[in-house]
Design a protein around this motif. Structure first.
Motif, PDB file in Angstrom:
ATOM      1  N   ILE A  22     117.629  71.188  59.597  1.00 43.49           N
ATOM      2  CA  ILE A  22     116.873  71.309  58.348  1.00 43.49           C
ATOM      3  C   ILE A  22     117.576  72.258  57.375  1.00 43.49           C
ATOM      4  O   ILE A  22     117.674  71.981  56.181  1.00 43.49           O
ATOM      5  CB  ILE A  22     115.429  71.755  58.638  1.00 43.49           C
ATOM      6  CG1 ILE A  22     114.675  70.610  59.313  1.00 43.49           C
ATOM      7  CG2 ILE A  22     114.724  72.187  57.367  1.00 43.49           C
ATOM      8  CD1 ILE A  22     113.288  70.962  59.777  1.00 43.49           C
ATOM      9  N   LEU A  23     118.078  73.379  57.878  1.00 42.83           N
ATOM     10  CA  LEU A  23     118.792  74.305  57.004  1.00 42.83           C
ATOM     11  C   LEU A  23     120.130  73.730  56.558  1.00 42.83           C
ATOM     12  O   LEU A  23     120.605  74.034  55.463  1.00 42.83           O
ATOM     13  CB  LEU A  23     118.997  75.649  57.710  1.00 42.83           C
ATOM     14  CG  LEU A  23     117.721  76.450  57.946  1.00 42.83           C
ATOM     15  CD1 LEU A  23     118.033  77.678  58.786  1.00 42.83           C
ATOM     16  CD2 LEU A  23     117.067  76.832  56.646  1.00 42.83           C
ATOM     17  N   GLY A  24     120.744  72.895  57.371  1.00 41.74           N
ATOM     18  CA  GLY A  24     122.019  72.276  57.023  1.00 41.74           C
ATOM     19  C   GLY A  24     121.918  71.319  55.855  1.00 41.74           C
ATOM     20  O   GLY A  24     122.896  71.081  55.142  1.00 41.74           O
ATOM     21  N   ILE A  25     120.749  70.765  55.634  1.00 45.53           N
ATOM     22  CA  ILE A  25     120.564  69.854  54.509  1.00 45.53           C
ATOM     23  C   ILE A  25     120.763  70.592  53.190  1.00 45.53           C
ATOM     24  O   ILE A  25     121.254  70.013  52.216  1.00 45.53           O
ATOM     25  CB  ILE A  25     119.169  69.192  54.589  1.00 45.53           C
ATOM     26  CG1 ILE A  25     119.162  68.218  55.751  1.00 45.53           C
ATOM     27  CG2 ILE A  25     118.804  68.485  53.300  1.00 45.53           C
ATOM     28  CD1 ILE A  25     117.818  67.618  56.024  1.00 45.53           C
ATOM     29  N   GLY A  26     120.416  71.855  53.147  1.00 45.45           N
ATOM     30  CA  GLY A  26     120.596  72.633  51.925  1.00 45.45           C
ATOM     31  C   GLY A  26     122.048  72.914  51.591  1.00 45.45           C
ATOM     32  O   GLY A  26     122.388  73.162  50.436  1.00 45.45           O
ATOM     33  N   PHE A  27     122.926  72.862  52.583  1.00 47.76           N
ATOM     34  CA  PHE A  27     124.331  73.182  52.357  1.00 47.76           C
ATOM     35  C   PHE A  27     125.211  71.965  52.146  1.00 47.76           C
ATOM     36  O   PHE A  27     126.265  72.058  51.558  1.00 47.76           O
ATOM     37  CB  PHE A  27     124.888  73.987  53.547  1.00 47.76           C
ATOM     38  CG  PHE A  27     124.251  75.339  53.684  1.00 47.76           C
ATOM     39  CD1 PHE A  27     124.432  76.293  52.702  1.00 47.76           C
ATOM     40  CD2 PHE A  27     123.465  75.653  54.775  1.00 47.76           C
ATOM     41  CE1 PHE A  27     123.849  77.543  52.813  1.00 47.76           C
ATOM     42  CE2 PHE A  27     122.875  76.894  54.899  1.00 47.76           C
ATOM     43  CZ  PHE A  27     123.069  77.846  53.910  1.00 47.76           C
ATOM     44  N   THR A  28     124.795  70.819  52.650  1.00 49.31           N
ATOM     45  CA  THR A  28     125.637  69.638  52.569  1.00 49.31           C
ATOM     46  C   THR A  28     124.786  68.396  52.312  1.00 49.31           C
ATOM     47  O   THR A  28     123.604  68.377  52.633  1.00 49.31           O
ATOM     48  CB  THR A  28     126.460  69.461  53.854  1.00 49.31           C
ATOM     49  OG1 THR A  28     127.280  68.320  53.708  1.00 49.31           O
ATOM     50  CG2 THR A  28     125.587  69.280  55.075  1.00 49.31           C
ATOM     51  N   ASP A  29     125.398  67.397  51.766  1.00 55.47           N
ATOM     52  CA  ASP A  29     124.712  66.125  51.527  1.00 55.47           C
ATOM     53  C   ASP A  29     125.036  65.109  52.617  1.00 55.47           C
ATOM     54  O   ASP A  29     124.696  63.934  52.484  1.00 55.47           O
ATOM     55  CB  ASP A  29     125.113  65.557  50.169  1.00 55.47           C
ATOM     56  CG  ASP A  29     124.599  66.393  49.028  1.00 55.47           C
ATOM     57  OD1 ASP A  29     123.560  67.043  49.210  1.00 55.47           O
ATOM     58  OD2 ASP A  29     125.236  66.399  47.961  1.00 55.47           O
ATOM     59  N   LEU A  30     125.684  65.526  53.681  1.00 56.45           N
ATOM     60  CA  LEU A  30     126.076  64.604  54.742  1.00 56.45           C
ATOM     61  C   LEU A  30     124.925  64.227  55.664  1.00 56.45           C
ATOM     62  O   LEU A  30     124.993  63.214  56.355  1.00 56.45           O
ATOM     63  CB  LEU A  30     127.207  65.212  55.571  1.00 56.45           C
ATOM     64  CG  LEU A  30     128.506  65.488  54.812  1.00 56.45           C
ATOM     65  CD1 LEU A  30     129.503  66.187  55.728  1.00 56.45           C
ATOM     66  CD2 LEU A  30     129.098  64.195  54.285  1.00 56.45           C
ATOM     67  N   ILE A  31     123.853  65.035  55.674  1.00 56.96           N
ATOM     68  CA  ILE A  31     122.711  64.775  56.555  1.00 56.96           C
ATOM     69  C   ILE A  31     121.642  64.032  55.756  1.00 56.96           C
ATOM     70  O   ILE A  31     121.141  64.540  54.760  1.00 56.96           O
ATOM     71  CB  ILE A  31     122.138  66.089  57.111  1.00 56.96           C
ATOM     72  CG1 ILE A  31     123.215  66.863  57.876  1.00 56.96           C
ATOM     73  CG2 ILE A  31     120.936  65.817  58.004  1.00 56.96           C
ATOM     74  CD1 ILE A  31     122.797  68.256  58.285  1.00 56.96           C
ATOM     75  N   ALA A  33     118.017  62.346  54.635  1.00 55.88           N
ATOM     76  CA  ALA A  33     116.683  62.947  54.610  1.00 55.88           C
ATOM     77  C   ALA A  33     115.835  62.532  55.804  1.00 55.88           C
ATOM     78  O   ALA A  33     115.021  63.314  56.284  1.00 55.88           O
ATOM     79  CB  ALA A  33     115.981  62.583  53.311  1.00 55.88           C
ATOM     80  N   PHE A  34     116.006  61.316  56.318  1.00 60.58           N
ATOM     81  CA  PHE A  34     115.183  60.898  57.457  1.00 60.58           C
ATOM     82  C   PHE A  34     115.511  61.692  58.714  1.00 60.58           C
ATOM     83  O   PHE A  34     114.666  61.839  59.588  1.00 60.58           O
ATOM     84  CB  PHE A  34     115.278  59.390  57.704  1.00 60.58           C
ATOM     85  CG  PHE A  34     116.580  58.933  58.284  1.00 60.58           C
ATOM     86  CD1 PHE A  34     116.741  58.842  59.657  1.00 60.58           C
ATOM     87  CD2 PHE A  34     117.634  58.572  57.469  1.00 60.58           C
ATOM     88  CE1 PHE A  34     117.930  58.421  60.207  1.00 60.58           C
ATOM     89  CE2 PHE A  34     118.828  58.142  58.002  1.00 60.58           C
ATOM     90  CZ  PHE A  34     118.984  58.068  59.377  1.00 60.58           C
ATOM     91  N   ILE A  35     116.705  62.237  58.792  1.00 61.76           N
ATOM     92  CA  ILE A  35     117.052  63.111  59.920  1.00 61.76           C
ATOM     93  C   ILE A  35     116.238  64.401  59.835  1.00 61.76           C
ATOM     94  O   ILE A  35     115.832  64.961  60.849  1.00 61.76           O
ATOM     95  CB  ILE A  35     118.569  63.411  59.931  1.00 61.76           C
ATOM     96  CG1 ILE A  35     119.374  62.131  60.093  1.00 61.76           C
ATOM     97  CG2 ILE A  35     118.922  64.398  61.022  1.00 61.76           C
ATOM     98  CD1 ILE A  35     119.228  61.448  61.429  1.00 61.76           C
ATOM     99  N   ALA A  36     115.981  64.864  58.620  1.00 62.37           N
ATOM    100  CA  ALA A  36     115.156  66.057  58.452  1.00 62.37           C
ATOM    101  C   ALA A  36     113.736  65.803  58.928  1.00 62.37           C
ATOM    102  O   ALA A  36     113.100  66.690  59.504  1.00 62.37           O
ATOM    103  CB  ALA A  36     115.145  66.500  56.997  1.00 62.37           C
ATOM    104  N   ALA A  37     113.234  64.601  58.711  1.00 65.56           N
ATOM    105  CA  ALA A  37     111.891  64.263  59.190  1.00 65.56           C
ATOM    106  C   ALA A  37     111.852  64.289  60.717  1.00 65.56           C
ATOM    107  O   ALA A  37     110.894  64.799  61.315  1.00 65.56           O
ATOM    108  CB  ALA A  37     111.480  62.896  58.675  1.00 65.56           C
ATOM    109  N   ILE A  38     112.866  63.780  61.347  1.00 66.18           N
ATOM    110  CA  ILE A  38     112.947  63.813  62.811  1.00 66.18           C
ATOM    111  C   ILE A  38     113.086  65.257  63.292  1.00 66.18           C
ATOM    112  O   ILE A  38     112.491  65.646  64.302  1.00 66.18           O
ATOM    113  CB  ILE A  38     114.115  62.934  63.303  1.00 66.18           C
ATOM    114  CG1 ILE A  38     113.834  61.470  62.958  1.00 66.18           C
ATOM    115  CG2 ILE A  38     114.351  63.112  64.796  1.00 66.18           C
ATOM    116  CD1 ILE A  38     114.997  60.547  63.176  1.00 66.18           C
ATOM    117  N   ALA A  39     113.848  66.071  62.563  1.00 66.70           N
ATOM    118  CA  ALA A  39     114.003  67.480  62.925  1.00 66.70           C
ATOM    119  C   ALA A  39     112.684  68.233  62.794  1.00 66.70           C
ATOM    120  O   ALA A  39     112.403  69.136  63.580  1.00 66.70           O
ATOM    121  CB  ALA A  39     115.077  68.133  62.060  1.00 66.70           C
ATOM    122  N   ALA A  40     111.869  67.868  61.818  1.00 66.56           N
ATOM    123  CA  ALA A  40     110.552  68.508  61.675  1.00 66.56           C
ATOM    124  C   ALA A  40     109.674  68.189  62.877  1.00 66.56           C
ATOM    125  O   ALA A  40     108.931  69.050  63.363  1.00 66.56           O
ATOM    126  CB  ALA A  40     109.884  68.047  60.389  1.00 66.56           C
TER     127      ALA A  40
END
Length: 59
Positions: A22-31, A33-40
């Motif tokens: 989730i924090l990595g999404i703020g630094f790069t655009d390679l991840i 958004a649906f991966i963030a949902a799974i991470a949540a």
């Protein structure tokens, strides 16, 4: 290794990996958004594992 320690270690591992994603999404655009949902969901599952691992009342 007991079930309690396995739950605790697995929960902490889920928490660390999910938070890093989730924090990595703020630094790069390679991840995506649906991966963030799974991470949540991973954060919720890790918290549940750690909170119910002890012998007392679940947190």
């Amino acid at each position: 290794m007991t079930t309690t320690s396995m739950r605790t270690r697995g929960g902490f591992a889920l928490l660390v990996v999910s938070a890093a994603i989730i924090l990595g999404i703020g630094f790069t655009d390679l991840i995506p958004a649906f991966i963030a949902a799974i991470a949540a969901i991973g954060l919720a599952a890790g918290t549940l594992l750690v909170g119910t691992a002890g012998e007392g009342d679940p947190v």
